[in-house]
Design an enzyme around this catalytic site. Structure first.
Site, PDB file in Angstrom:
ATOM      1  N   TYR A  67       0.834  -1.241   0.013  1.00 12.86           N
ATOM      2  CA  TYR A  67       0.206  -0.089   0.097  1.00 12.86           C
ATOM      3  C   TYR A  67       0.785   1.397  -0.037  1.00 12.86           C
ATOM      4  O   TYR A  67       0.749   2.154  -0.565  1.00 12.86           O
ATOM      5  CB  TYR A  67      -0.974   0.000   1.306  1.00 12.86           C
ATOM      6  N   HIS A 129     -15.187   1.602  -1.864  1.00 18.47           N
ATOM      7  CA  HIS A 129     -14.032   0.898  -1.492  1.00 18.47           C
ATOM      8  C   HIS A 129     -13.290   1.630  -0.701  1.00 18.47           C
ATOM      9  O   HIS A 129     -12.100   1.357  -0.235  1.00 18.47           O
ATOM     10  CB  HIS A 129     -13.398   0.017  -2.386  1.00 18.47           C
ATOM     11  N   SER A 203     -13.907  -4.003 -14.820  1.00 14.43           N
ATOM     12  CA  SER A 203     -14.189  -5.264 -15.454  1.00 14.43           C
ATOM     13  C   SER A 203     -15.624  -5.901 -14.924  1.00 14.43           C
ATOM     14  O   SER A 203     -15.717  -7.017 -15.141  1.00 14.43           O
ATOM     15  CB  SER A 203     -13.025  -6.218 -14.936  1.00 14.43           C
ATOM     16  N   GLN A 229     -12.343  -2.907 -23.305  1.00 14.70           N
ATOM     17  CA  GLN A 229     -12.448  -4.530 -23.478  1.00 14.70           C
ATOM     18  C   GLN A 229     -14.083  -4.490 -23.202  1.00 14.70           C
ATOM     19  O   GLN A 229     -14.793  -3.717 -22.776  1.00 14.70           O
ATOM     20  CB  GLN A 229     -12.021  -5.170 -22.537  1.00 14.70           C
TER      21      GLN A 229
HETATM   22  C1  BV8 Z   1     -18.014  -8.569   0.505  1.00 10.84           C
HETATM   23  C2  BV8 Z   1     -10.026  -1.997  -2.081  1.00 10.84           C
HETATM   24  C3  BV8 Z   1     -19.564  -9.528   1.883  1.00 10.84           C
HETATM   25  C4  BV8 Z   1      -8.624  -2.489  -1.756  1.00 10.84           C
HETATM   26  C5  BV8 Z   1     -11.211  -3.656  -3.528  1.00 10.84           C
HETATM   27  C6  BV8 Z   1     -15.054 -15.303  -1.111  1.00 10.84           C
HETATM   28  C7  BV8 Z   1     -14.740 -14.816  -0.031  1.00 10.84           C
HETATM   29  C8  BV8 Z   1     -15.279 -13.516   0.561  1.00 10.84           C
HETATM   30  C9  BV8 Z   1     -15.718 -12.619  -0.411  1.00 10.84           C
HETATM   31  C10 BV8 Z   1     -16.042 -13.338  -1.643  1.00 10.84           C
HETATM   32  C11 BV8 Z   1     -15.688 -14.561  -2.148  1.00 10.84           C
HETATM   33  N1  BV8 Z   1     -15.931 -14.670  -3.382  1.00 10.84           N
HETATM   34  C12 BV8 Z   1     -16.377 -13.436  -3.948  1.00 10.84           C
HETATM   35  C13 BV8 Z   1     -16.602 -12.694  -2.964  1.00 10.84           C
HETATM   36  C14 BV8 Z   1     -17.099 -11.339  -2.932  1.00 10.84           C
HETATM   37  C15 BV8 Z   1     -15.897 -10.389  -3.300  1.00 10.84           C
HETATM   38  C16 BV8 Z   1     -15.657 -10.533  -4.969  1.00 10.84           C
HETATM   39  O1  BV8 Z   1     -16.367  -9.987  -5.331  1.00 10.84           O
HETATM   40  N2  BV8 Z   1     -14.708 -11.056  -5.025  1.00 10.84           N
HETATM   41  C17 BV8 Z   1     -14.422 -11.299  -6.651  1.00 10.84           C
HETATM   42  C18 BV8 Z   1     -12.999 -11.197  -7.068  1.00 10.84           C
HETATM   43  C19 BV8 Z   1     -15.306 -12.348  -7.333  1.00 10.84           C
HETATM   44  N3  BV8 Z   1     -16.063  -9.220  -2.835  1.00 10.84           N
HETATM   45  C20 BV8 Z   1     -15.825  -8.940  -1.290  1.00 10.84           C
HETATM   46  O2  BV8 Z   1     -15.069  -9.602  -0.798  1.00 10.84           O
HETATM   47  C21 BV8 Z   1     -16.595  -7.496  -1.166  1.00 10.84           C
HETATM   48  N4  BV8 Z   1     -17.118  -7.687   0.062  1.00 10.84           N
HETATM   49  O3  BV8 Z   1     -18.711  -9.219  -0.596  1.00 10.84           O
HETATM   50  O4  BV8 Z   1     -18.370  -8.641   1.783  1.00 10.84           O
HETATM   51  C22 BV8 Z   1     -18.916 -10.972   2.266  1.00 10.84           C
HETATM   52  C23 BV8 Z   1     -17.993 -10.913   3.300  1.00 10.84           C
HETATM   53  C24 BV8 Z   1     -17.494 -12.262   3.604  1.00 10.84           C
HETATM   54  C25 BV8 Z   1     -17.608 -13.395   2.655  1.00 10.84           C
HETATM   55  C26 BV8 Z   1     -18.382 -13.115   1.506  1.00 10.84           C
HETATM   56  C27 BV8 Z   1     -18.989 -11.888   1.337  1.00 10.84           C
HETATM   57  C28 BV8 Z   1     -15.290  -6.569  -0.765  1.00 10.84           C
HETATM   58  C29 BV8 Z   1     -14.875  -6.317  -2.151  1.00 10.84           C
HETATM   59  C30 BV8 Z   1     -13.857  -5.022  -2.208  1.00 10.84           C
HETATM   60  C31 BV8 Z   1     -12.496  -5.456  -2.327  1.00 10.84           C
HETATM   61  N5  BV8 Z   1     -11.637  -4.377  -2.517  1.00 10.84           N
HETATM   62  N6  BV8 Z   1     -10.420  -2.543  -3.342  1.00 10.84           N
HETATM   63  C32 BV8 Z   1      -7.510  -2.108  -2.615  1.00 10.84           C
HETATM   64  O5  BV8 Z   1      -7.840  -1.468  -3.781  1.00 10.84           O
HETATM   65  O6  BV8 Z   1      -6.498  -2.467  -2.412  1.00 10.84           O
HETATM   66  S1  BV8 Z   1     -11.588  -4.233  -4.998  1.00 10.84           S
HETATM   67  C33 BV8 Z   1     -10.767  -3.849  -6.377  1.00 10.84           C
HETATM   68  O7  BV8 Z   1     -11.210  -4.445  -7.436  1.00 10.84           O
HETATM   69  C34 BV8 Z   1     -10.683  -2.460  -6.582  1.00 10.84           C
HETATM   70  O8  BV8 Z   1     -11.334  -1.517  -5.738  1.00 10.84           O
HETATM   71  C35 BV8 Z   1     -11.436  -2.332  -7.867  1.00 10.84           C
HETATM   72  O9  BV8 Z   1     -12.102  -1.075  -8.014  1.00 10.84           O
HETATM   73  C36 BV8 Z   1     -12.081  -3.563  -8.014  1.00 10.84           C
HETATM   74  C37 BV8 Z   1     -12.600  -3.800  -9.196  1.00 10.84           C
HETATM   75  O10 BV8 Z   1     -11.700  -3.856 -10.118  1.00 10.84           O
HETATM   76  P1  BV8 Z   1     -11.789  -2.635 -11.206  1.00 10.84           P
HETATM   77  O11 BV8 Z   1     -11.902  -1.423 -10.838  1.00 10.84           O
HETATM   78  O12 BV8 Z   1     -12.898  -3.102 -12.327  1.00 10.84           O
HETATM   79  O13 BV8 Z   1     -10.306  -2.785 -12.158  1.00 10.84           O
HETATM   80  P2  BV8 Z   1      -9.877  -4.039 -13.207  1.00 10.84           P
HETATM   81  O14 BV8 Z   1      -8.584  -3.826 -13.117  1.00 10.84           O
HETATM   82  O15 BV8 Z   1     -10.632  -5.306 -12.511  1.00 10.84           O
HETATM   83  O16 BV8 Z   1     -10.536  -3.612 -14.438  1.00 10.84           O
HETATM   84  C38 BV8 Z   1     -10.291  -2.605 -15.278  1.00 10.84           C
HETATM   85  C39 BV8 Z   1     -11.036  -2.240 -16.368  1.00 10.84           C
HETATM   86  O17 BV8 Z   1     -10.944  -1.034 -17.040  1.00 10.84           O
HETATM   87  C40 BV8 Z   1     -10.964  -3.251 -17.242  1.00 10.84           C
HETATM   88  O18 BV8 Z   1     -12.306  -3.881 -17.793  1.00 10.84           O
HETATM   89  C41 BV8 Z   1     -10.264  -2.844 -18.603  1.00 10.84           C
HETATM   90  O19 BV8 Z   1     -10.635  -3.164 -19.816  1.00 10.84           O
HETATM   91  C42 BV8 Z   1     -10.587  -1.147 -18.298  1.00 10.84           C
HETATM   92  N7  BV8 Z   1      -9.664  -0.138 -18.756  1.00 10.84           N
HETATM   93  C43 BV8 Z   1      -8.403  -0.197 -18.639  1.00 10.84           C
HETATM   94  N8  BV8 Z   1      -7.942   0.833 -19.048  1.00 10.84           N
HETATM   95  C44 BV8 Z   1      -8.964   1.589 -19.524  1.00 10.84           C
HETATM   96  C45 BV8 Z   1     -10.021   1.066 -19.340  1.00 10.84           C
HETATM   97  N9  BV8 Z   1     -11.337   1.431 -19.699  1.00 10.84           N
HETATM   98  C46 BV8 Z   1     -11.264   2.761 -20.343  1.00 10.84           C
HETATM   99  N10 BV8 Z   1     -10.156   3.427 -20.452  1.00 10.84           N
HETATM  100  C47 BV8 Z   1      -8.969   3.057 -20.091  1.00 10.84           C
HETATM  101  N11 BV8 Z   1      -7.978   3.633 -20.586  1.00 10.84           N
END
Ligand code: BV8
Ligand code: ZN
Length: 255
Positions: A67, A129, A203, A229
């Site tokens: 971080y 977040h 995403s 994408q």
């Molecule tokens: C929750 C802060 C209830 C930290 C982040 C198993 C156990 C526990 C939980 C889960 C589990 N399975 C699933 C879950 C739920 C989980 C989840 O969703 N997991 C996913 C991966 C499947 N969610 C959670 O845990 C949430 N809490 O559900 O609580 C709970 C509790 C216990 C048990 C169950 C449920 C909390 C989620 C928050 C996590 N924290 N960030 C930090 O930043 O260090 S998330 C992190 O990913 C970021 O905040 C980010 O915002 C987020 C999403 O990613 P994106 O922003 O979309 O970024 P990414 O790189 O993925 O994509 C970029 C996009 O931009 C691409 O599409 C690309 O094409 C595009 N792009 C690139 N360049 C450009 C562009 N577009 C336009 N112009 C450009 N130039």
């Protein structure tokens, strides 16, 4: 893309209530690495190793090292034309809300650049977040502005709470942690009452944030997706603008 741009312009002009939902892609042109892109943060790190409370309990120095590196990198970045365009839209249009998954604070800095330093501005984002630039106590609920440089040489040099001396942590929501209920409820209420959702640079993989745009759709609203994408939201978009956010949003919301 011009025809789609025209379609998007018409949707924007006719919209009464707009929510913008943004992800890491909107900050890519500012130089902030995304999470899952080819050069993404997760490529060099593993979320389960770093962005979880368990990882912090197990190895706070490594988590703070990551971080601290991100915080220092973000401090060298500036809002890009995409952030500024959304800030302009929020200032010019009576009913716009910016909802972001990002923790980099660039929407807040764009709001200040566009509207001057005000305590409240419609251009200030709802940060689902949290914020990487703020520290939170891992024991009590003390918060403070984050220190710019983190000394990770030992546990004792990591940031400590002034109130209870427990370890401070970045004030962000980690995987497996629940989002702030008031913030999440407000985001869904705004999305449900919007007739247009602009989804920019996400995403759409992380929940519950990824479901916010669906709340607009569920209430009969429309979606414009801006992404380089396709995502799982693309099939639901009335217009999909497949180009960098800085270019598209400047065309869509001219200065
Ligand atoms: C929750 C802060 C209830 C930290 C982040 C198993 C156990 C526990 C939980 C889960 C589990 N399975 C699933 C879950 C739920 C989980 C989840 O969703 N997991 C996913 C991966 C499947 N969610 C959670 O845990 C949430 N809490 O559900 O609580 C709970 C509790 C216990 C048990 C169950 C449920 C909390 C989620 C928050 C996590 N924290 N960030 C930090 O930043 O260090 S998330 C992190 O990913 C970021 O905040 C980010 O915002 C987020 C999403 O990613 P994106 O922003 O979309 O970024 P990414 O790189 O993925 O994509 C970029 C996009 O931009 C691409 O599409 C690309 O094409 C595009 N792009 C690139 N360049 C450009 C562009 N577009 C336009 N112009 C450009 N130039
Ligand atoms: Zn404390």
């Amino acid at each position: 893309m011009n025809e789609t741009l025209e379609q998007a312009r018409a949707l924007l002009e006719n919209a009464r209530r707009i929510v913008a939902v943004t992800g890491a892609g909107i900050s890519a042109e500012s130089g902030v690495p995304t999470f899952r892109g080819p050069e993404g943060l997760w490529k060099s790190h593993r979320p389960e190793e770093l962005a979880t409370a368990a990882a912090f309990a197990r190895d706070p120095q490594t988590v703070w090292e990551w971080y601290g590196w991100r915080r220092e990198l973000i401090a060298t970045c500036s809002p890009n034309p995409a952030h500024l365009a959304l800030a302009r839209l929020a200032l010019d249009h009576p009913e716009v809300a910016i909802i972001t998954q990002n923790v980099d604070g660039l929407h807040t800095r764009a709001a200040t650049e566009e509207a001057g330093h005000v305590d409240f501005s419609p251009a200030l984002p709802i940060e689902l977040h949290g914020s990487i630039n703020r520290d939170r106590c891992s024991a009590c609920d003390a918060r403070r502005p984050g220190s710019p440089v983190i000394d990770v040489t030992s546990i004792d040099t990591l940031p400590q709470c002034d109130r209870c001396s427990a370890l401070m942590r970045p004030d962000v929501v980690w995987f497996g942690e629940v989002l702030n209920e008031v913030i999440l409820d407000r985001a869904f209420r705004l999305a449900r009452s919007a007739d247009l959702c602009l989804v920019v640079g996400t995403s759409a993989l992380v929940h519950p944030a990824a479901s916010v745009p669906l709340a607009t759709l569920g209430n009969g609203g429309k979606l414009i997706e801006i992404n380089i994408q396709e995502t799982s939201l693309t099939p639901y978009a009335s217009a999909q603008l497949n180009a960098p956010a800085g270019i598209v949003l400047t065309k869509l919301i001219p200065e």
